[in-house]
Design a protein around this motif. Structure first.
Motif, PDB file in Angstrom:
ATOM      1  N   LYS A  18      41.483  30.108  33.665  1.00 12.70           N
ATOM      2  CA  LYS A  18      40.456  29.628  34.605  1.00 12.70           C
ATOM      3  C   LYS A  18      40.940  29.444  36.038  1.00 12.70           C
ATOM      4  O   LYS A  18      40.231  28.928  36.870  1.00 12.70           O
ATOM      5  CB  LYS A  18      39.855  28.305  34.110  1.00 12.70           C
ATOM      6  CG  LYS A  18      39.133  28.472  32.792  1.00 12.70           C
ATOM      7  CD  LYS A  18      38.283  27.281  32.459  1.00 12.70           C
ATOM      8  CE  LYS A  18      37.555  27.513  31.146  1.00 12.70           C
ATOM      9  NZ  LYS A  18      37.229  26.324  30.435  1.00 12.70           N
ATOM     10  N   SER A  19      42.190  29.803  36.347  1.00 17.82           N
ATOM     11  CA  SER A  19      42.630  29.533  37.712  1.00 17.82           C
ATOM     12  C   SER A  19      43.402  30.702  38.318  1.00 17.82           C
ATOM     13  O   SER A  19      43.132  31.125  39.434  1.00 17.82           O
ATOM     14  CB  SER A  19      43.484  28.272  37.758  1.00 17.82           C
ATOM     15  OG  SER A  19      44.571  28.421  36.877  1.00 17.82           O
ATOM     16  N   ILE A  20      44.365  31.237  37.571  1.00 21.33           N
ATOM     17  CA  ILE A  20      45.210  32.256  38.183  1.00 21.33           C
ATOM     18  C   ILE A  20      44.495  33.602  38.191  1.00 21.33           C
ATOM     19  O   ILE A  20      44.144  34.135  37.140  1.00 21.33           O
ATOM     20  CB  ILE A  20      46.547  32.388  37.416  1.00 21.33           C
ATOM     21  CG1 ILE A  20      47.211  31.015  37.300  1.00 21.33           C
ATOM     22  CG2 ILE A  20      47.467  33.391  38.119  1.00 21.33           C
ATOM     23  CD1 ILE A  20      48.310  30.974  36.266  1.00 21.33           C
ATOM     24  N   ARG A  21      44.278  34.119  39.367  1.00 22.68           N
ATOM     25  CA  ARG A  21      43.591  35.391  39.488  1.00 22.68           C
ATOM     26  C   ARG A  21      44.603  36.498  39.773  1.00 22.68           C
ATOM     27  O   ARG A  21      45.383  36.405  40.714  1.00 22.68           O
ATOM     28  CB  ARG A  21      42.561  35.311  40.624  1.00 22.68           C
ATOM     29  CG  ARG A  21      41.839  36.632  40.887  1.00 22.68           C
ATOM     30  CD  ARG A  21      41.044  36.553  42.172  1.00 22.68           C
ATOM     31  NE  ARG A  21      39.878  35.696  42.018  1.00 22.68           N
ATOM     32  CZ  ARG A  21      38.675  36.156  41.631  1.00 22.68           C
ATOM     33  NH1 ARG A  21      38.508  37.432  41.380  1.00 22.68           N
ATOM     34  NH2 ARG A  21      37.660  35.346  41.515  1.00 22.68           N
ATOM     35  N   THR A  22      44.590  37.515  38.915  1.00 24.47           N
ATOM     36  CA  THR A  22      45.421  38.690  39.182  1.00 24.47           C
ATOM     37  C   THR A  22      44.519  39.785  39.716  1.00 24.47           C
ATOM     38  O   THR A  22      43.632  40.244  39.001  1.00 24.47           O
ATOM     39  CB  THR A  22      46.068  39.216  37.876  1.00 24.47           C
ATOM     40  OG1 THR A  22      46.543  38.107  37.127  1.00 24.47           O
ATOM     41  CG2 THR A  22      47.183  40.187  38.151  1.00 24.47           C
ATOM     42  N   VAL A  23      44.727  40.176  40.938  1.00 24.05           N
ATOM     43  CA  VAL A  23      43.938  41.287  41.483  1.00 24.05           C
ATOM     44  C   VAL A  23      44.646  42.573  41.085  1.00 24.05           C
ATOM     45  O   VAL A  23      45.791  42.801  41.470  1.00 24.05           O
ATOM     46  CB  VAL A  23      43.811  41.188  43.019  1.00 24.05           C
ATOM     47  CG1 VAL A  23      42.904  42.289  43.542  1.00 24.05           C
ATOM     48  CG2 VAL A  23      43.270  39.820  43.409  1.00 24.05           C
ATOM     49  N   VAL A  24      43.972  43.388  40.276  1.00 19.22           N
ATOM     50  CA  VAL A  24      44.610  44.593  39.743  1.00 19.22           C
ATOM     51  C   VAL A  24      44.198  45.826  40.549  1.00 19.22           C
ATOM     52  O   VAL A  24      45.054  46.604  40.955  1.00 19.22           O
ATOM     53  CB  VAL A  24      44.270  44.781  38.250  1.00 19.22           C
ATOM     54  CG1 VAL A  24      44.967  46.013  37.711  1.00 19.22           C
ATOM     55  CG2 VAL A  24      44.686  43.555  37.458  1.00 19.22           C
ATOM     56  N   LEU A  25      42.923  46.003  40.774  1.00 16.77           N
ATOM     57  CA  LEU A  25      42.448  47.161  41.546  1.00 16.77           C
ATOM     58  C   LEU A  25      41.850  46.653  42.850  1.00 16.77           C
ATOM     59  O   LEU A  25      40.980  45.783  42.854  1.00 16.77           O
ATOM     60  CB  LEU A  25      41.414  47.956  40.735  1.00 16.77           C
ATOM     61  CG  LEU A  25      41.865  48.404  39.339  1.00 16.77           C
ATOM     62  CD1 LEU A  25      40.733  49.116  38.605  1.00 16.77           C
ATOM     63  CD2 LEU A  25      43.108  49.289  39.398  1.00 16.77           C
TER      64      LEU A  25
END
Ligand SMILES: Nc1ncnc2c1ncn2[C@@H]1O[C@H](COP(=O)(O)OP(=O)(O)O)[C@@H](O)[C@H]1O
Ligand SMILES: [Mg+2]
Length: 232
Positions: A18-25
Motif C-alpha cells: 500500500k505504499s511503495i510504488r515501483t514505476v516499471v514502465l
C-alpha cells in the motif's frame, strides 16, 4: 511496413504494501510490424515481462493505449469487453510465458488441442493438428504424458506447441528458450523463422539470450522503464 500493434505512452507501476510504488514502465512508445521477430532486451527487472503482459492484453497499463490492427479492423485492446478480448486472444494471440499454465489434469495432446476445441474445431481434427505441432517441437513420444510427467523443457515445448497450433497473427514469448537445451532452442528458433516466412506470423520475444537475439529482425533495448534504442 504494415503495423500490427502500436503502443503509445505506456506507463505502469506496481504498488507494494500500500505504499511503495515501483514505476516499471515510464512511457513506452512502440510499433510492431507484421511478420517481424522483435526482441525486447534489457537487464533483469527492467520491465520486459510487464511490457509483454501489457502489449498482449493480459495487464492494463496505468496510462497509454495499445492498438491492434487486424484484418482492417482496429481494436484499442483495453477498451474491449472481456468476452471480446478473450475472443481476440483465442483467435489472434499466442502466449509462451514462463509459467506455462498447462492444465495439469490433461495430457500434452489435450493441452495443445484445447485452443482448437475452444474455437469449435471437432475433437478428432483438433487432435490431428495438435499431434502435428507436437511432432514439430519433438514431442511425438510424449503425447499422453501429463505436465507433471514431463521435464521443464518438455513442458515449455508443449506450451510452445499450444501457442502456435492456432496459427495466431502475433505470438508473445517471455524468455522462451530459458528452460531449453541448445538443440531444442535451435528447433524453436528455426520454427519461428519458418512460421514468420510461411504465415507472416509476428513474434515479440523478451530475452536476454544473444542467440535468440541473433534471430531477431529488430531489437528494442530497455533501460529505466523506457525503450532507449531500436536496432534493425
Ligand atoms: N506483480 C508485481 N507486483 C509488484 N512488483 C512487481 C510485480 N511484477 C513485477 N514487479 C516488479 O517490476 C519490475 C519489473 O519486473 P519484470 O517486468 O518482471 O522485469 P523483467 O521481465 O525485465 O525481468 C521488477 O522490479 C519487479 O520486481
Ligand atoms: Mg521477465
Amino acid at each position: 511496413m504494415e503495423k500490427i500493434v502500436v503502443a503509445k505512452g505506456i506507463k505502469k507501476s506496481y504498488i507494494k504494501n500500500k505504499s511503495i510504488r515501483t514505476v516499471v514502465l515510464k512511457g513506452i512508445d512502440l510499433e510492431i510490424y507484421r511478420g517481424e521477430i522483435l526482441c525486447i532486451m534489457g537487464p533483469s527487472g527492467v520491465g520486459k515481462s510487464t511490457l509483454l503482459y501489457v502489449l498482449s492484453s493480459l495487464e492494463e497499463p496505468d496510462e497509454g493505449v495499445v492498438t491492434y490492427y487486424l484484418n482492417e479492423e482496429i481494436y484499442e485492446i483495453h477498451k474491449q469487453k472481456p468476452d471480446e478480448i478473450a475472443n481476440l486472444r483465442n483467435r489472434k494471440i499466442g502466449f509462451v510465458f514462463q509459467f506455462h499454465y498447462l492444465l495439469p489434469e490433461f495430457d500434452a495432446l489435450e493441452n495443445v488441442a484445447m485452443p482448437l476445441i475452444i474455437r469449435g474445431i471437432k475433437s478428432k481434427e483438433a487432435q490431428k493438428q495438435a499431434k502435428e505441432m507436437l511432432g514439430i517441437v519433438g514431442l511425438n513420444n510424449r503425447l499422453n504424458h501429463r505436465p507433471y510427467e514431463l521435464s521443464g523443457g518438455e513442458q515449455q515445448r508443449v506450451a510452445i506447441a499450444r501457442a502456435l497450433v492456432t496459427h495466431p497473427a502475433i505470438v508473445f514469448a517471455d524468455e522462451p528458450t530459458g528452460n531449453l537445451d541448445t538443440n531444442s532452442a535451435k528447433t524453436f528458433l528455426d520454427l519461428i523463422v519458418d512460421l514468420k516466412e510461411k504465415f507472416r506470423t509476428t513474434f515479440v520475444i523478451a530475452t536476454h539470450s544473444l542467440e535468440v537475439a541473433s534471430y531477431a529482425t529488430r531489437i528494442a533495448k530497455m533501460k529505466d522503464g523506457l525503450i532507449v534504442e531500436i536496432i534493425s
